[in-house]
Design a protein around this motif. Structure first.
Motif, PDB file in Angstrom:
ATOM      1  N   GLN A   1      58.285  36.447  24.851  1.00  0.00           N
ATOM      2  CA  GLN A   1      58.601  35.986  26.184  1.00  0.00           C
ATOM      3  C   GLN A   1      57.214  37.562  27.475  1.00  0.00           C
ATOM      4  O   GLN A   1      57.657  38.145  26.961  1.00  0.00           O
ATOM      5  CB  GLN A   1      59.770  36.069  26.712  1.00  0.00           C
ATOM      6  CG  GLN A   1      61.090  35.291  25.936  1.00  0.00           C
ATOM      7  CD  GLN A   1      60.125  33.969  26.637  1.00  0.00           C
ATOM      8  OE1 GLN A   1      60.094  33.657  27.091  1.00  0.00           O
ATOM      9  NE2 GLN A   1      61.245  33.631  25.067  1.00  0.00           N
ATOM     10  N   ASP A   2      56.819  37.173  27.991  1.00  0.00           N
ATOM     11  CA  ASP A   2      56.296  37.794  29.575  1.00  0.00           C
ATOM     12  C   ASP A   2      56.384  38.311  29.960  1.00  0.00           C
ATOM     13  O   ASP A   2      56.810  39.055  30.536  1.00  0.00           O
ATOM     14  CB  ASP A   2      54.797  36.950  29.706  1.00  0.00           C
ATOM     15  CG  ASP A   2      54.162  36.231  28.491  1.00  0.00           C
ATOM     16  OD1 ASP A   2      53.859  36.864  28.199  1.00  0.00           O
ATOM     17  OD2 ASP A   2      53.947  35.049  28.798  1.00  0.00           O
ATOM     18  N   LEU A   3      57.917  37.286  30.578  1.00  0.00           N
ATOM     19  CA  LEU A   3      58.909  37.917  31.757  1.00  0.00           C
ATOM     20  C   LEU A   3      60.292  37.018  31.356  1.00  0.00           C
ATOM     21  O   LEU A   3      60.776  36.166  30.972  1.00  0.00           O
ATOM     22  CB  LEU A   3      58.384  37.602  33.108  1.00  0.00           C
ATOM     23  CG  LEU A   3      59.385  37.328  34.392  1.00  0.00           C
ATOM     24  CD1 LEU A   3      59.383  39.367  34.520  1.00  0.00           C
ATOM     25  CD2 LEU A   3      58.701  36.619  35.938  1.00  0.00           C
ATOM     26  N   VAL A   4      61.768  38.543  31.569  1.00  0.00           N
ATOM     27  CA  VAL A   4      62.643  37.640  31.316  1.00  0.00           C
ATOM     28  C   VAL A   4      63.309  37.929  32.484  1.00  0.00           C
ATOM     29  O   VAL A   4      63.305  39.099  33.448  1.00  0.00           O
ATOM     30  CB  VAL A   4      63.580  38.554  30.208  1.00  0.00           C
ATOM     31  CG1 VAL A   4      64.578  37.544  29.735  1.00  0.00           C
ATOM     32  CG2 VAL A   4      62.810  38.610  28.992  1.00  0.00           C
ATOM     33  N   LEU A   5      64.584  36.725  33.212  1.00  0.00           N
ATOM     34  CA  LEU A   5      64.923  36.873  34.281  1.00  0.00           C
ATOM     35  C   LEU A   5      66.198  36.831  34.033  1.00  0.00           C
ATOM     36  O   LEU A   5      66.932  35.847  33.821  1.00  0.00           O
ATOM     37  CB  LEU A   5      64.281  35.702  35.372  1.00  0.00           C
ATOM     38  CG  LEU A   5      62.614  35.906  35.615  1.00  0.00           C
ATOM     39  CD1 LEU A   5      63.027  34.463  36.043  1.00  0.00           C
ATOM     40  CD2 LEU A   5      62.809  36.818  36.401  1.00  0.00           C
ATOM     41  N   ALA A   6      67.167  37.970  33.471  1.00  0.00           N
ATOM     42  CA  ALA A   6      68.819  37.267  33.452  1.00  0.00           C
ATOM     43  C   ALA A   6      69.472  36.852  35.210  1.00  0.00           C
ATOM     44  O   ALA A   6      69.135  37.340  36.293  1.00  0.00           O
ATOM     45  CB  ALA A   6      69.080  39.093  33.543  1.00  0.00           C
ATOM     46  N   LEU A   7      70.214  36.724  34.586  1.00  0.00           N
ATOM     47  CA  LEU A   7      71.576  36.076  36.327  1.00  0.00           C
ATOM     48  C   LEU A   7      72.464  37.198  36.588  1.00  0.00           C
ATOM     49  O   LEU A   7      72.335  36.924  37.839  1.00  0.00           O
ATOM     50  CB  LEU A   7      71.780  34.568  35.227  1.00  0.00           C
ATOM     51  CG  LEU A   7      70.887  33.422  35.972  1.00  0.00           C
ATOM     52  CD1 LEU A   7      71.131  33.432  37.219  1.00  0.00           C
ATOM     53  CD2 LEU A   7      69.685  33.606  34.922  1.00  0.00           C
ATOM     54  N   THR A   8      72.585  37.902  35.169  1.00  0.00           N
ATOM     55  CA  THR A   8      73.283  39.328  36.177  1.00  0.00           C
ATOM     56  C   THR A   8      73.057  40.442  35.769  1.00  0.00           C
ATOM     57  O   THR A   8      71.829  40.302  35.017  1.00  0.00           O
ATOM     58  CB  THR A   8      74.426  39.060  35.463  1.00  0.00           C
ATOM     59  OG1 THR A   8      74.932  38.815  34.080  1.00  0.00           O
ATOM     60  CG2 THR A   8      75.709  37.532  35.741  1.00  0.00           C
ATOM     61  N   ARG A   9      72.867  41.362  36.184  1.00  0.00           N
ATOM     62  CA  ARG A   9      73.083  42.278  34.923  1.00  0.00           C
ATOM     63  C   ARG A   9      73.429  43.164  33.336  1.00  0.00           C
ATOM     64  O   ARG A   9      72.758  43.400  33.342  1.00  0.00           O
ATOM     65  CB  ARG A   9      73.590  44.019  35.853  1.00  0.00           C
ATOM     66  CG  ARG A   9      72.221  44.002  37.840  1.00  0.00           C
ATOM     67  CD  ARG A   9      73.512  44.503  38.279  1.00  0.00           C
ATOM     68  NE  ARG A   9      74.686  43.843  39.255  1.00  0.00           N
ATOM     69  CZ  ARG A   9      75.916  44.560  39.086  1.00  0.00           C
ATOM     70  NH1 ARG A   9      76.283  45.661  38.868  1.00  0.00           N
ATOM     71  NH2 ARG A   9      76.740  44.256  39.435  1.00  0.00           N
ATOM     72  N   GLU A  10      74.325  42.109  33.485  1.00  0.00           N
ATOM     73  CA  GLU A  10      75.214  42.317  31.970  1.00  0.00           C
ATOM     74  C   GLU A  10      74.503  41.463  31.583  1.00  0.00           C
ATOM     75  O   GLU A  10      74.183  42.057  30.336  1.00  0.00           O
ATOM     76  CB  GLU A  10      76.464  41.915  32.104  1.00  0.00           C
ATOM     77  CG  GLU A  10      76.846  41.529  31.043  1.00  0.00           C
ATOM     78  CD  GLU A  10      78.503  41.032  30.705  1.00  0.00           C
ATOM     79  OE1 GLU A  10      78.793  41.032  30.046  1.00  0.00           O
ATOM     80  OE2 GLU A  10      79.492  41.601  32.014  1.00  0.00           O
TER      81      GLU A  10
ATOM     82  N   ARG B   1      71.408  41.396  31.671  1.00  0.00           N
ATOM     83  CA  ARG B   1      70.068  42.003  32.214  1.00  0.00           C
ATOM     84  C   ARG B   1      69.835  43.307  30.864  1.00  0.00           C
ATOM     85  O   ARG B   1      69.537  43.652  29.824  1.00  0.00           O
ATOM     86  CB  ARG B   1      69.394  42.829  32.767  1.00  0.00           C
ATOM     87  CG  ARG B   1      68.773  43.589  33.175  1.00  0.00           C
ATOM     88  CD  ARG B   1      67.677  44.342  34.667  1.00  0.00           C
ATOM     89  NE  ARG B   1      69.197  45.281  34.991  1.00  0.00           N
ATOM     90  CZ  ARG B   1      69.286  45.514  36.078  1.00  0.00           C
ATOM     91  NH1 ARG B   1      68.537  45.029  37.122  1.00  0.00           N
ATOM     92  NH2 ARG B   1      70.203  46.207  36.506  1.00  0.00           N
ATOM     93  N   SER B   2      71.435  44.150  30.414  1.00  0.00           N
ATOM     94  CA  SER B   2      71.086  44.666  29.888  1.00  0.00           C
ATOM     95  C   SER B   2      71.930  44.517  28.658  1.00  0.00           C
ATOM     96  O   SER B   2      71.103  45.200  27.114  1.00  0.00           O
ATOM     97  CB  SER B   2      72.971  45.568  29.605  1.00  0.00           C
ATOM     98  OG  SER B   2      73.465  45.761  31.758  1.00  0.00           O
ATOM     99  N   ARG B   3      71.881  42.575  27.766  1.00  0.00           N
ATOM    100  CA  ARG B   3      72.244  42.825  26.618  1.00  0.00           C
ATOM    101  C   ARG B   3      70.479  42.796  26.232  1.00  0.00           C
ATOM    102  O   ARG B   3      70.816  42.577  24.882  1.00  0.00           O
ATOM    103  CB  ARG B   3      72.906  41.795  26.759  1.00  0.00           C
ATOM    104  CG  ARG B   3      72.901  41.049  25.473  1.00  0.00           C
ATOM    105  CD  ARG B   3      74.231  42.047  24.597  1.00  0.00           C
ATOM    106  NE  ARG B   3      74.227  41.065  23.454  1.00  0.00           N
ATOM    107  CZ  ARG B   3      73.755  41.442  22.416  1.00  0.00           C
ATOM    108  NH1 ARG B   3      73.537  42.718  21.983  1.00  0.00           N
ATOM    109  NH2 ARG B   3      73.992  40.911  21.008  1.00  0.00           N
ATOM    110  N   ILE B   4      70.147  41.676  27.270  1.00  0.00           N
ATOM    111  CA  ILE B   4      68.860  41.990  26.937  1.00  0.00           C
ATOM    112  C   ILE B   4      67.618  42.778  26.285  1.00  0.00           C
ATOM    113  O   ILE B   4      67.280  42.892  25.294  1.00  0.00           O
ATOM    114  CB  ILE B   4      67.695  40.532  28.590  1.00  0.00           C
ATOM    115  CG1 ILE B   4      68.419  40.002  28.456  1.00  0.00           C
ATOM    116  CG2 ILE B   4      66.077  40.886  27.959  1.00  0.00           C
ATOM    117  CD1 ILE B   4      67.942  38.643  29.631  1.00  0.00           C
TER     118      ILE B   4
END
Length: 191
Positions: free
Chosen positions: A85-94, A96-99
């Motif tokens: 991936q060039d950009l990752v968009l999480a749907l929550t802060r949680e 994002r942390s897991r990523i």
């Protein structure tokens, strides 16, 4: 003429049947209308319902927006998927942390969808360059800008509608769709 690989964007939620597939399909559809074949948008889930179709209400939202729900199948988030991936968009802060736990190197390429939608409009995108290059240049600027454009933490999350009522699905749609549109409008403005 030089050919550029597609700019790869991954959207991530929990089950990969509600929020991330909707973000994936809306974003891909809108970006294709601007610049076909430049962006490759996919999705995955941190606890995916692997092999499942989109949740029916989400499928309705996707189709009503003019995007396709065809061929969707939920998949589990893996390090291998993240590596591409060039950009990752999480749907929550949680999420994002897991990523970032899975791939710490992605810290500088991972945002929540709503967070990036808030800060990207403050970034002046490079005009006259390939769209993928414009986004590559914008990501570090957006990373810096997010410290200057903080909001309440819950403003970064998209509510999970899974197994909840119509009001929650509508709240999710009202959080997610405008955020996707903000990213598309930024690209349209700088194209």
């Amino acid at each position: 003429m030089t050919t550029h690989p597609p700019f790869r964007i991954l959207t991530v939620c929990t089950g990969n049947i509600c929020r991330s597939p909707m973000a994936e399909r809306l974003l891909q559809n809108e970006l294709n209308m601007l610049t076909p074949a430049i962006f490759a948008v996919e999705s995955a889930g941190t606890a995916a319902m692997v092999g499942s179709a989109m949740e029916p209400t989400i499928e309705g939202f996707v189709r009503a927006s003019g995007a396709s729900s065809e061929g969707f199948s939920a998949r589990q988030l893996t390090r291998e998927i993240l590596d591409r991936q060039d950009l990752v968009l999480a749907l929550t802060r949680e999420h994002r942390s897991r990523i970032v736990e899975l791939r710490p190197a992605l810290l500088k390429k991972t945002f929540t969808l709503r967070e990036l939608a808030r800060v990207l409009p403050t970034i002046d995108g490079a005009r006259g360059v390939h769209p993928g290059e414009r986004w590559e240049r914008a990501i570090p600027l957006a990373m810096r800008a997010r410290t200057m454009h903080r909001s309440a933490p819950e403003d970064d999350d998209v509510v999970d509608p899974y197994r909840r009522g119509d009001q929650v699905f509508e709240a999710m749609r009202q959080q997610l769709a405008p955020a996707v549109q903000a990213l598309v409008e930024w690209e349209k403005t700088h194209a």
